[in-house]
Structures are given as structure tokens and as C-alpha cells.
Design a protein around this motif. Structure first.
Motif, PDB file in Angstrom:
ATOM      1  N   GLY A  88      60.689-125.930   2.839  1.00 14.35           N
ATOM      2  CA  GLY A  88      60.590-127.166   3.614  1.00 14.35           C
ATOM      3  C   GLY A  88      61.233-128.313   2.850  1.00 14.35           C
ATOM      4  N   GLY A  89      61.396-129.444   3.511  1.00 12.09           N
ATOM      5  CA  GLY A  89      62.027-130.592   2.863  1.00 12.09           C
ATOM      6  C   GLY A  89      61.024-131.421   2.096  1.00 12.09           C
ATOM      7  N   PHE A  90      61.265-131.604   0.804  1.00 18.13           N
ATOM      8  CA  PHE A  90      60.356-132.381  -0.027  1.00 18.13           C
ATOM      9  C   PHE A  90      60.955-133.701  -0.489  1.00 18.13           C
ATOM     10  CE2 PHE A  90      59.084-127.901  -0.847  1.00 18.13           C
ATOM     11  CZ  PHE A  90      57.801-127.975  -0.310  1.00 18.13           C
ATOM     12  N   GLY A  91      62.280-133.768  -0.567  1.00 18.74           N
ATOM     13  CA  GLY A  91      62.911-134.974  -1.084  1.00 18.74           C
ATOM     14  C   GLY A  91      63.311-135.931   0.020  1.00 18.74           C
ATOM     15  N   GLN A  92      63.615-137.163  -0.382  1.00 12.02           N
ATOM     16  CA  GLN A  92      64.098-138.184   0.532  1.00 12.02           C
ATOM     17  C   GLN A  92      65.422-138.704  -0.005  1.00 12.02           C
ATOM     18  OE1 GLN A  92      61.180-141.260   1.274  1.00 12.02           O
ATOM     19  NE2 GLN A  92      59.490-139.820   0.997  1.00 12.02           N
ATOM     20  N   THR A 103      57.005-141.062 -11.838  1.00 14.12           N
ATOM     21  CA  THR A 103      56.522-140.980 -10.458  1.00 14.12           C
ATOM     22  C   THR A 103      57.541-140.404  -9.487  1.00 14.12           C
ATOM     23  OG1 THR A 103      57.220-143.266 -10.037  1.00 14.12           O
ATOM     24  CG2 THR A 103      54.935-142.900 -10.776  1.00 14.12           C
ATOM     25  N   ARG A 104      58.836-140.548  -9.807  1.00 15.73           N
ATOM     26  CA  ARG A 104      59.850-139.949  -8.934  1.00 15.73           C
ATOM     27  C   ARG A 104      61.036-139.521  -9.769  1.00 15.73           C
ATOM     28  NH1 ARG A 104      63.156-144.581  -5.509  1.00 15.73           N
ATOM     29  NH2 ARG A 104      63.683-145.947  -7.256  1.00 15.73           N
ATOM     30  N   ILE A 105      61.793-138.558  -9.209  1.00 12.86           N
ATOM     31  CA  ILE A 105      62.944-138.025  -9.942  1.00 12.86           C
ATOM     32  C   ILE A 105      63.941-137.478  -8.937  1.00 12.86           C
ATOM     33  CG2 ILE A 105      61.962-135.689 -10.202  1.00 12.86           C
ATOM     34  CD1 ILE A 105      63.188-135.729 -13.069  1.00 12.86           C
ATOM     35  N   SER A 106      65.204-137.618  -9.243  1.00 11.33           N
ATOM     36  CA  SER A 106      66.250-137.075  -8.381  1.00 11.33           C
ATOM     37  C   SER A 106      66.512-135.623  -8.764  1.00 11.33           C
ATOM     38  CB  SER A 106      67.541-137.882  -8.531  1.00 11.33           C
ATOM     39  OG  SER A 106      68.108-137.675  -9.815  1.00 11.33           O
ATOM     40  N   SER A 107      67.143-134.884  -7.854  1.00 16.41           N
ATOM     41  CA  SER A 107      67.493-133.500  -8.154  1.00 16.41           C
ATOM     42  C   SER A 107      68.464-133.444  -9.323  1.00 16.41           C
ATOM     43  CB  SER A 107      68.082-132.814  -6.919  1.00 16.41           C
ATOM     44  OG  SER A 107      69.213-133.525  -6.447  1.00 16.41           O
ATOM     45  N   SER A 121      63.450-113.079  -4.897  1.00 14.38           N
ATOM     46  CA  SER A 121      62.675-113.003  -6.134  1.00 14.38           C
ATOM     47  C   SER A 121      63.095-114.052  -7.160  1.00 14.38           C
ATOM     48  CB  SER A 121      62.787-111.596  -6.726  1.00 14.38           C
ATOM     49  OG  SER A 121      62.100-111.493  -7.944  1.00 14.38           O
ATOM     50  N   PRO A 122      64.418-114.315  -7.364  1.00  9.34           N
ATOM     51  CA  PRO A 122      64.800-115.352  -8.336  1.00  9.34           C
ATOM     52  C   PRO A 122      64.232-116.733  -7.993  1.00  9.34           C
ATOM     53  CG  PRO A 122      66.680-113.968  -7.841  1.00  9.34           C
ATOM     54  CD  PRO A 122      65.604-113.577  -6.878  1.00  9.34           C
ATOM     55  N   VAL A 123      64.180-117.072  -6.703  1.00 11.52           N
ATOM     56  CA  VAL A 123      63.611-118.367  -6.304  1.00 11.52           C
ATOM     57  C   VAL A 123      62.129-118.417  -6.660  1.00 11.52           C
ATOM     58  CG1 VAL A 123      63.039-119.869  -4.354  1.00 11.52           C
ATOM     59  CG2 VAL A 123      65.276-118.755  -4.457  1.00 11.52           C
ATOM     60  N   ILE A 124      61.403-117.353  -6.348  1.00 12.03           N
ATOM     61  CA  ILE A 124      59.967-117.310  -6.639  1.00 12.03           C
ATOM     62  C   ILE A 124      59.730-117.424  -8.143  1.00 12.03           C
ATOM     63  CG2 ILE A 124      57.903-115.860  -6.552  1.00 12.03           C
ATOM     64  CD1 ILE A 124      59.095-114.696  -3.917  1.00 12.03           C
ATOM     65  N   LYS A 125      60.583-116.756  -8.935  1.00 11.29           N
ATOM     66  CA  LYS A 125      60.395-116.780 -10.382  1.00 11.29           C
ATOM     67  C   LYS A 125      60.703-118.147 -10.983  1.00 11.29           C
ATOM     68  CE  LYS A 125      60.944-111.862 -11.299  1.00 11.29           C
ATOM     69  NZ  LYS A 125      61.701-110.799 -12.009  1.00 11.29           N
ATOM     70  N   ARG A 126      61.457-118.980 -10.255  1.00 11.75           N
ATOM     71  CA  ARG A 126      61.734-120.326 -10.762  1.00 11.75           C
ATOM     72  C   ARG A 126      60.607-121.306 -10.433  1.00 11.75           C
ATOM     73  NH1 ARG A 126      67.273-118.914  -9.750  1.00 11.75           N
ATOM     74  NH2 ARG A 126      67.206-119.610  -7.579  1.00 11.75           N
ATOM     75  N   LEU A 127      59.774-120.978  -9.460  1.00  2.46           N
ATOM     76  CA  LEU A 127      58.724-121.919  -9.061  1.00  2.46           C
ATOM     77  C   LEU A 127      57.791-122.316 -10.202  1.00  2.46           C
ATOM     78  CD1 LEU A 127      57.694-120.679  -5.484  1.00  2.46           C
ATOM     79  CD2 LEU A 127      59.045-122.702  -6.088  1.00  2.46           C
ATOM     80  N   GLN A 133      71.299-126.087  -6.796  1.00  6.42           N
ATOM     81  CA  GLN A 133      70.367-124.955  -6.868  1.00  6.42           C
ATOM     82  C   GLN A 133      68.934-125.422  -6.619  1.00  6.42           C
ATOM     83  OE1 GLN A 133      70.961-121.262  -7.844  1.00  6.42           O
ATOM     84  NE2 GLN A 133      69.266-121.660  -6.458  1.00  6.42           N
ATOM     85  N   ILE A 134      68.573-126.543  -7.209  1.00 13.01           N
ATOM     86  CA  ILE A 134      67.225-127.075  -7.028  1.00 13.01           C
ATOM     87  C   ILE A 134      66.973-127.416  -5.565  1.00 13.01           C
ATOM     88  CG2 ILE A 134      65.744-129.063  -7.536  1.00 13.01           C
ATOM     89  CD1 ILE A 134      66.942-129.031 -10.370  1.00 13.01           C
ATOM     90  N   ARG A 135      67.928-128.075  -4.937  1.00 14.59           N
ATOM     91  CA  ARG A 135      67.757-128.434  -3.516  1.00 14.59           C
ATOM     92  C   ARG A 135      67.653-127.178  -2.658  1.00 14.59           C
ATOM     93  NH1 ARG A 135      71.535-132.532  -5.019  1.00 14.59           N
ATOM     94  NH2 ARG A 135      73.274-131.261  -4.244  1.00 14.59           N
ATOM     95  N   GLN A 136      68.484-126.184  -2.939  1.00 13.14           N
ATOM     96  CA  GLN A 136      68.430-124.935  -2.172  1.00 13.14           C
ATOM     97  C   GLN A 136      67.085-124.241  -2.349  1.00 13.14           C
ATOM     98  OE1 GLN A 136      71.763-122.305  -2.912  1.00 13.14           O
ATOM     99  NE2 GLN A 136      73.206-124.011  -2.928  1.00 13.14           N
ATOM    100  N   ASP A 137      66.604-124.188  -3.583  1.00 15.25           N
ATOM    101  CA  ASP A 137      65.311-123.542  -3.841  1.00 15.25           C
ATOM    102  C   ASP A 137      64.193-124.220  -3.061  1.00 15.25           C
ATOM    103  OD1 ASP A 137      66.539-121.808  -5.573  1.00 15.25           O
ATOM    104  OD2 ASP A 137      65.726-122.699  -7.407  1.00 15.25           O
ATOM    105  N   LEU A 138      64.126-125.541  -3.163  1.00 17.65           N
ATOM    106  CA  LEU A 138      63.023-126.268  -2.536  1.00 17.65           C
ATOM    107  C   LEU A 138      63.139-126.283  -1.026  1.00 17.65           C
ATOM    108  CD1 LEU A 138      62.622-129.235  -5.051  1.00 17.65           C
ATOM    109  CD2 LEU A 138      61.364-127.073  -4.966  1.00 17.65           C
ATOM    110  N   ASN A 139      64.361-126.219  -0.514  1.00 16.22           N
ATOM    111  CA  ASN A 139      64.551-126.177   0.938  1.00 16.22           C
ATOM    112  C   ASN A 139      64.039-124.881   1.554  1.00 16.22           C
ATOM    113  OD1 ASN A 139      65.633-128.730   1.173  1.00 16.22           O
ATOM    114  ND2 ASN A 139      67.760-128.049   1.077  1.00 16.22           N
ATOM    115  N   CYS A 140      63.862-123.846   0.725  1.00 15.41           N
ATOM    116  CA  CYS A 140      63.289-122.594   1.230  1.00 15.41           C
ATOM    117  C   CYS A 140      61.861-122.798   1.737  1.00 15.41           C
ATOM    118  CB  CYS A 140      63.268-121.533   0.127  1.00 15.41           C
ATOM    119  SG  CYS A 140      64.887-120.925  -0.373  1.00 15.41           S
TER     120      CYS A 140
END
Length: 216
Positions: free
Chosen positions: A57-61, A31-35, A9-15, A48-55
Motif C-alpha cells: 500500500g502507499g505509505f509516503g506522500q 519524524t519524517r524521512i524521504s526514500s 521472499s526478498p521483499v519480506i526479508k527486507r522488512l 527499491q524502497i518505494r517498490q518494496d513499500l508499494n507492495c
């Protein structure tokens, strides 16, 4: 089957926060930003941001960070904002009118299709280009119009009867401002409760706690 399994639930609430901040970055032409940069703006750790978004799929490079527009669009899809769920609003008083007038439903995955009240002085008035309909017509309206969700802006005392009528005609999704706990009575619904008084009390606690700390 849900699209994503075991997301906390905390991850969903941060979206929605991610979505809002990324939208602001887009408006500024970023146009782009680092974590790490995103973390400094949002008050979260980069980890925390990387962990949330990894839930989801992978979005960053690596070495590039996140493409702002792409991530913004992807989070919008995860939130379901590409849908257009039909919603009705019950209660055309001050709160109901404020919700109807100031919420950007179309940008948040919903389309407001009807507003209802049992006050004869409110019935027939126009709010957000919708004519307020007598609550007696609720069942007939929902038979004629596919209704996915209901927004309850009614007093707690009126909520049980109205919720029962909505449930009986098959509505299982609620945005609830009434302070009546629907989930206790119905265990097969989706409800998002909005407790403005609770939020205000938490603010009061935090101010009191901070003042107590400064007096030590």
C-alpha cells in the motif's frame, strides 16, 4: 487466505531491516524521512524502497516523504508483531540459553512460555524466569498450554525424533537452529531456518573473494 498475495521472499526479508532502521530513527527523534535519505542509510536505492513499500500500500506522500513513526508501526503490523504467539524452546544448552536470554520475544510477536531439555542436570534450572522442564512432559505441557511455535536448539541427530513429536501434537511453526531440514519431511509447516555455520562460511567466501581481487 494470506493477507498479502505474491510478495517475493526478498521483499519480506527486507522488512525487518526497514523496521530496525526506522526504530533507530525514532530513537533519534526523526519524524519524517524521504526514500532518498532512507536509501543512503540502508544501502538500497530509493526506487527499491518505494517498490518494496508499494507492495503493501502507499505509505509516503509526495513532497513529504514518510512519517517515521507511522511507517514503523505499519511495518510492525505487516510483520505481525502486534500478535503474541506462544512459543516453546527445545534445548537448554549454550545455544538455547543464549536464544532464550537475549532475544526480545515480546517485541517480535512471540511469548516464550516453556523451555525443555532431556538432560536431568538442566531440568529444574531457571532460564529467563522459566523452569526448564523434562522433555518427557512435552506432550502434556502442550495439551495444557496453547502452543503456536517451537524453537529447536538441539543437535541435528536429535531433531528428527523431536520434530516428529512436535508435529504429532499439532505444532506447524518452527524457528529451527538444528540444521535438520524439516521441510523435506513435512510439507505443511512454516519454518525459518537459522544456519550459523552457513553464514560464517559465506563471510569466509566474501573475505577470500575480496582478498583475491586485491591481489590481481
Amino acid at each position: 487466505m494470506h493477507r498479502y498475495q505474491n510478495i517475493s521472499s526478498p521483499v519480506i526479508k527486507r522488512l525487518p531491516r526497514y523496521y530496525r532502521f526506522l526504530g533507530e530513527l525514532l530513537d533519534k527523534g526523526v519524524t519524517r524521512i524521504s526514500s532518498r535519505e532512507l536509501s543512503s542509510k540502508m544501502g538500497l536505492t530509493a526506487s527499491q524502497i518505494r517498490q518494496d513499500l508499494n507492495c503493501f500500500g502507499g505509505f509516503g506522500q509526495q513532497g513529504y516523504g514518510y512519517a517515521v513513526e507511522s511507517l514503523y508501526n505499519e511495518i510492525g503490523i505487516i510483520l505481525g508483531l502486534d500478535h503474541s504467539y506462544n512459543a516453546i524452546l527445545i534445548g537448554a544448552g549454550n545455544l538455547g540459553k543464549a536464544v532464550a536470554m537475549h532475544m526480545s520475544f515480546e517485541k517480535r510477536g512471540f511469548r516464550l512460555i516453556g523451555i525443555f531439555d532431556n538432560d536431568k542436570q538442566k531440568v529444574g534450572t531457571v532460564v529467563r524466569e522459566l523452569t526448564v522442564t523434562d522433555l518427557d512432559e512435552l506432550e502434556n505441557f502442550c495439551k495444557d498450554h496453547k502452543t503456536d511455535a517451537a524453537i529447536l536448539c538441539v543437535p541435528k541427530s536429535a531433531a528428527p525424533e523431536i520434530a516428529g513429536r512436535l508435529y504429532d501434537i499439532g505444532i506447524r511453526n518452527y524457528w529451527n537452529f538444528s540444521h535438520y531440514d524439516l521441510s523435506v519431511r513435512y510439507d505443511d509447516i512454516i519454518v525459518e531456518n537459522v544456519h550459523l555455520n552457513d553464514s560464517l562460511m559465506i563471510l569466509c567466501y566474501r573475505i577470500s573473494d575480496a582478498n583475491a581481487g586485491s591481489e590481481e
